[in-house]
Design an enzyme around this catalytic site. Sequence first.
Site, short mmCIF file in Angstrom:
data_model
loop_
_atom_site.label_atom_id
_atom_site.label_comp_id
_atom_site.label_asym_id
_atom_site.label_seq_id
_atom_site.Cartn_x
_atom_site.Cartn_y
_atom_site.Cartn_z
N LYS A 33 0.82 -1.22 0.00
CA LYS A 33 0.00 0.00 0.00
C LYS A 33 0.85 1.26 0.00
CE LYS A 33 -0.74 0.70 4.96
NZ LYS A 33 -0.10 2.03 5.01
N THR A 34 1.98 1.24 0.70
CA THR A 34 2.84 2.43 0.73
C THR A 34 3.39 2.74 -0.65
OG1 THR A 34 3.45 1.88 3.01
CG2 THR A 34 4.82 3.49 1.86
#
Length: 728
Positions: A33-34
Site C-alpha cells: 500500500k505504501t
Amino acid sequence: MTAYLARLNAEQREAVETLDGPLLVLAGAGTGKTRVLTTRFAHILLTGRAYPGQVLAVTFTNKAAREMRERVGAILGRPAEGLWLGTFHALGARMLRRHAEQVGLTASFNILDADDQLRLLKQVMEAARVDAKRWAPQALMAIIQRWKDRGLPPGRVTAAEGTDFANGRALELYAAYQERLRSLNTADFGDLLLHMTEILRTQPDILAEYQRRFRFLLVDEYQDTNVVQYLWLRLLAQAHRNICCVGDDDQSIYSWRGAEVENILRFEHDFPGARIVRLERNYRSTAPILAAAAGLIAHNEGRLGKTLRPGGNDAEGERVSVVGLWDSDEEARMVGERVESLRRSGHALAEMAVLVRAGFQTRAFEERLITLGVPYRVVGGLRFYERAEIRDAIAYMRVLHQPADDLAFERIVNLPRRGLGEQALRSMHQIARDRGVPLTVAAAAMAAEGGVRGRAREALQALLTGFSRWRDRLAEEGHVATVAGMLDDSGYTEMWRQDKSPEAPGRLENLKELVRALADFESLPGFLDHVSLVMENEENAETDRVGLMTLHAAKGLEFDTVFLPGWEEGLFPNQRAMDENGAKGLEEERRLAYVGLTRARRRAIVSHAANRRIYANWQTSIPSRFLDELPDEQVERSGTGGWERERMIAAPVAFPGQFPLLARRPKVVEEWEQPGRPPRTATFAVGARVFHQKFGYGTVTATSDDRLDIAFDKAGPKRVLDRFVDPA
C-alpha cells in the site's frame, strides 16, 4: 510504460492511474500500500494533473510522512517541495494558524501536551468546586477527548452524548475548559481538527478556498480515522471529489482510540460512484499463513471482503502451528526453547517476535529469555520491571522488607496522594538528617510532634501503622497474600481503579501479574533479589534481539517467525473488550488476531494453555474460539492441551477486572473437570519423601489429582504440581 509504473502489479497500477473521482484502495496486509500511495502521489505530479501545493496527503505518523516524502522525491528525481503532507494534527495546526482568530485565538497559539492539559483540567475542576479525589481529572480528560474525536464542541454535545461524571457536570466543565484554553491562547491536540472542522462548517468562503486549492486528497490508514478526521476530509473533498483513501477494514484495531471502522465501510455511500480497487497479492507471508488468516477473518460480518493470495513468495511453506500446553509456565518454556533452536539453526533473533494481547503477558517471556541469556527488546513500551506501576509496587515491597530504605519510602510516601506537600517532605528529610534516622522514623516523629496536621497527618500515620501490620502478616499469611493485601489496603490499586485513562486497565493487569510472579519465590527477599538482578541486566548492545510487544504495537511490522501465545477465552478474545462493545468488540478482537497472523513471513506459532495462574492461583482456561475458526487444512495442531471446548468448565472468566489483587479463596475444580494433562513420570503417596529444585526436600502430606501438598523441610508447606518433584 514509465519505470515507476513498470514496478507495479496490475491492481497496484489500476490504483495509481485511476485519478478521477473517489477511490477506495482496499490494501490487505503486505500488499504494497505504501508503494501505491507514494507512486500515485508522484504520478499526479509527473502527469501535470496538479502542482505540489494542490495535493493534500494525510498520514497517521510523522515517520510515515517522512517516508512518503522521501519516496516521492526518489520517483521525481528531486526533493519534493511545497507539499501539504503530514499527519492529521500537523496539517490541522498548519491550517488553524492561518484562521486562529475565527475561534478566538491568535496565530501564535501554543499547543498543550497531555501533562499540561491535565493540570489545566484540575484547575477548572477546582474553580467549579468539583472534588478531584472523587472525580478523577483523567476521567474528565478522556470524556472531553472522546467528544473532540467525535467532532463535538460544547455547543454540539447532546443529551445522548452525556455522562454522569461529576453528577452530570462534565459538559459544564468542558465549556469552562475550552474558555480557559482561549484565555491562555492555547489549544490541545484534539482542538487542532475540532476547531478547523468548525471553521470549515461555518465559514463557506474559507471552505471554498481550501476546496479550490486541493485538487487531490490522499489518505493513508483510512480504517483508523475517527469522526472528526472523517468530517474534515469529507468537507475538503466535496468540490473535486478526487479523494483516494487507502486502508484495510480487516486491520481496524483502534476503536479504543476513537477509530471508527464504519468510516471505511460506508465509503461508497459517502462518495456515490466511488471505485474500489482491492490489493490482494501479498508479498510477505506464505500461502498457509495467508489462508489461515483469511479463514479466520471470514467470520467477521462487518467487512467489505477480500482474499489475500501469495504474490510470488513461497506457496508451500509451513502450516500454522497451534500448540496446546498444560500451563502458562510451560508456554514460556516452549517459546524459549524454540527461539534457542531457531537461533542455533542460523535464524536472526531480530526476525523473531512474541506478540501478546496484553502487556502484562511479556513478564513470563522476559524472565525466560533472561534465564536463557537470549537478548530481547520490548517494542512500544518498557520492560516489565521498568514500568512505573511495577516500580511503585516494588518500592512498597522494599519498605516492607527494609524500613530503612529511604529511596523506596520517598517514592511511595505520597503515592497515592496523602496530602503531603513539598514543605512536609522537606521537613521529613531535615528531621532524618538532624537525628541520623531513616525517613520512616523521621515521618513517625513528624506526625507525632505536629510537623504535619489534619488529613495529611492521619494518612501518614495510617501508612506507617499499615507497614507495621503488614510486617506482622508476613509470618502468618506469607509474602504473596501480604503484598496483595498491602497494595489494596494502602490505596495504591484503588488509585489506578479510579484512573479512567486508557492505560489504567493495563496497569492494573500488570500489578496482578506482579503478584502472580511473587508465588514463584520462596520469600519476599528472594523476589527482591531477583528483581535487582533483572534490572541490572542492562539492555544488550546487540541489535540482534527478539522482539516482545503487544499485537497493537506490532501493526505495520513483519518478522520471519511470530509467536502468538495466550489464545484463550477471556484473554484473547479479551473479556473486557467484549463486555464493553459486544459483537463489535468481538469482531475487533478477531481483526487483531488477523493482524497478528499476517505479521509472519514464514512461520506462525499459536499457543494456548490449559491452566493459567491468576493472582497466584491456578485457573482452568478455555481455548480461544479463534482456534476453531482456523481452517484445519492450514493448521498443524500439537501438544497436550488440544482438548475440545465442550469438555471444559462452562465459562470461567480468565481476567476479571475486579480486585482484590489476590483471590482470597482458590477456585475449586472437581477432579472430573480437569482437562487432559501430560503423562506422569512418577506417582506419590502421602508420606513419600520428595525433592523440588527450588524448595528442596519435603514430605507429601496430601494429594489431589496432579497437585501435591508438601511440607518442605526449609520452605514450609507448599502446593506444587507433581511433575515438578522427584522421589527423594
